[in-house]
Design an enzyme around this catalytic site. Structure first.
Site, mmCIF file in Angstrom:
data_model
loop_
_atom_site.group_PDB
_atom_site.id
_atom_site.type_symbol
_atom_site.label_atom_id
_atom_site.label_comp_id
_atom_site.label_asym_id
_atom_site.label_seq_id
_atom_site.Cartn_x
_atom_site.Cartn_y
_atom_site.Cartn_z
ATOM 1 N N GLY A 46 5.226 2.792 4.146
ATOM 2 C CA GLY A 46 4.360 3.773 4.781
ATOM 3 C C GLY A 46 3.302 3.089 5.628
ATOM 4 N N GLN A 51 -4.555 2.082 10.248
ATOM 5 C CA GLN A 51 -4.183 0.699 9.925
ATOM 6 C C GLN A 51 -3.785 -0.107 11.166
ATOM 7 O OE1 GLN A 51 -1.400 2.086 6.595
ATOM 8 N NE2 GLN A 51 -2.068 0.080 5.870
ATOM 9 N N CYS A 94 -0.512 -2.182 -0.325
ATOM 10 C CA CYS A 94 -0.903 -1.652 0.984
ATOM 11 C C CYS A 94 -0.774 -2.764 2.012
ATOM 12 C CB CYS A 94 -2.355 -1.162 0.916
ATOM 13 S SG CYS A 94 -2.943 -0.470 2.463
ATOM 14 N N LEU A 95 -0.235 -2.430 3.187
ATOM 15 C CA LEU A 95 -0.079 -3.453 4.220
ATOM 16 C C LEU A 95 -1.438 -3.960 4.709
ATOM 17 C CD1 LEU A 95 2.897 -1.941 6.256
ATOM 18 C CD2 LEU A 95 2.958 -3.820 4.602
ATOM 19 N N HIS A 136 -1.038 8.279 -0.629
ATOM 20 C CA HIS A 136 -1.623 6.996 -0.223
ATOM 21 C C HIS A 136 -1.904 6.995 1.289
ATOM 22 C CE1 HIS A 136 -1.611 2.376 -0.410
ATOM 23 N NE2 HIS A 136 -1.611 2.647 0.881
ATOM 24 N N GLU A 137 -0.926 7.455 2.077
ATOM 25 C CA GLU A 137 -1.099 7.418 3.541
ATOM 26 C C GLU A 137 -2.124 8.454 4.006
ATOM 27 O OE1 GLU A 137 -0.019 4.867 4.820
ATOM 28 O OE2 GLU A 137 1.418 4.335 3.262
ATOM 29 N N HIS A 140 -5.552 7.210 3.718
ATOM 30 C CA HIS A 140 -5.965 6.321 4.817
ATOM 31 C C HIS A 140 -6.651 7.107 5.935
ATOM 32 C CE1 HIS A 140 -4.592 2.245 4.037
ATOM 33 N NE2 HIS A 140 -3.388 2.657 3.655
HETATM 34 NI NI NI Z 1 -1.954 1.540 2.627
#
Ligand code: NI
Length: 171
Positions: A46, A51, A94-95, A136-137, A140
């Site tokens: 995701g 991000q 998380c990226l 989660h997304e 963000h």
């Molecule tokens: Ni994330």
């Protein structure tokens, strides 16, 4: 399509609330394609627009297993319209917080309303990994990271480890 740079925490952009998309146009469609390419390359399941430094309410995800056909999802202005009382614990990463993972507790199932890449309103009901990923997304988009769901002690530990990781990457 183009690969975008992923912002690593801590960064004020990751703590900023993203604004609603007014119109799903070619610019937004290109952004989502670029985000998917960036997510697959990372690799991740995701990615949210903040991000990659874009403060607009756009997320992409694909929770298909390794041996399955890809199932890319593009969501504009996603909104949780229902969440189960049942909670579930899942390990998250998380990226924007590379190499760190922690157990996070969230509603086990959610219903999300969003606009697809053509601007059509849709709803998706999810549990399991997709429910985790959607929450989660969407977090963000409100400047919330998975570590914000942890105790301050646990969060600080992860952010210290991340700082160390960043230093080792720079060296
Ligand atoms: Ni994330």
């Amino acid at each position: 399509m183009a690969k975008l740079n992923i912002i690593i925490a801590p960064d004020p952009v990751l703590k900023t609330k993203a604004r609603k998309v007014e119109k799903v146009d070619d610019r937004i469609r290109k952004l989502m394609d670029d985000m998917l390419e960036t997510m697959y390359a990372a690799p991740g399941v995701g990615l949210a627009a903040p991000q990659v430094g874009v403060l607009e309410r756009v997320i992409v995800l694909d929770v298909a297993g390794k041996d399955e056909e890809p199932r890319p999802m593009r969501l504009v202005n996603p909104e949780i319209v229902w969440a189960s009382e049942d909670l579930a614990v899942a390990q998250e990463g998380c990226l924007s917080i590379p190499e760190q993972w922690a157990d996070v507790t969230r509603p086990a199932a959610v219903k999300v309303r969003y606009l697809d890449e053509n601007g059509t309103q849709r709803e998706v009901e999810a549990d399991g990994l997709l429910a985790v990923c959607l929450q989660h997304e969407i977090d963000h988009l409100d400047g919330v990271l998975f570590v914000d769901h942890l105790s301050p002690l646990k969060r600080n530990m992860i952010m210290r480890k991340l700082a160390k990781w960043k230093k080792s990457q720079a060296a």
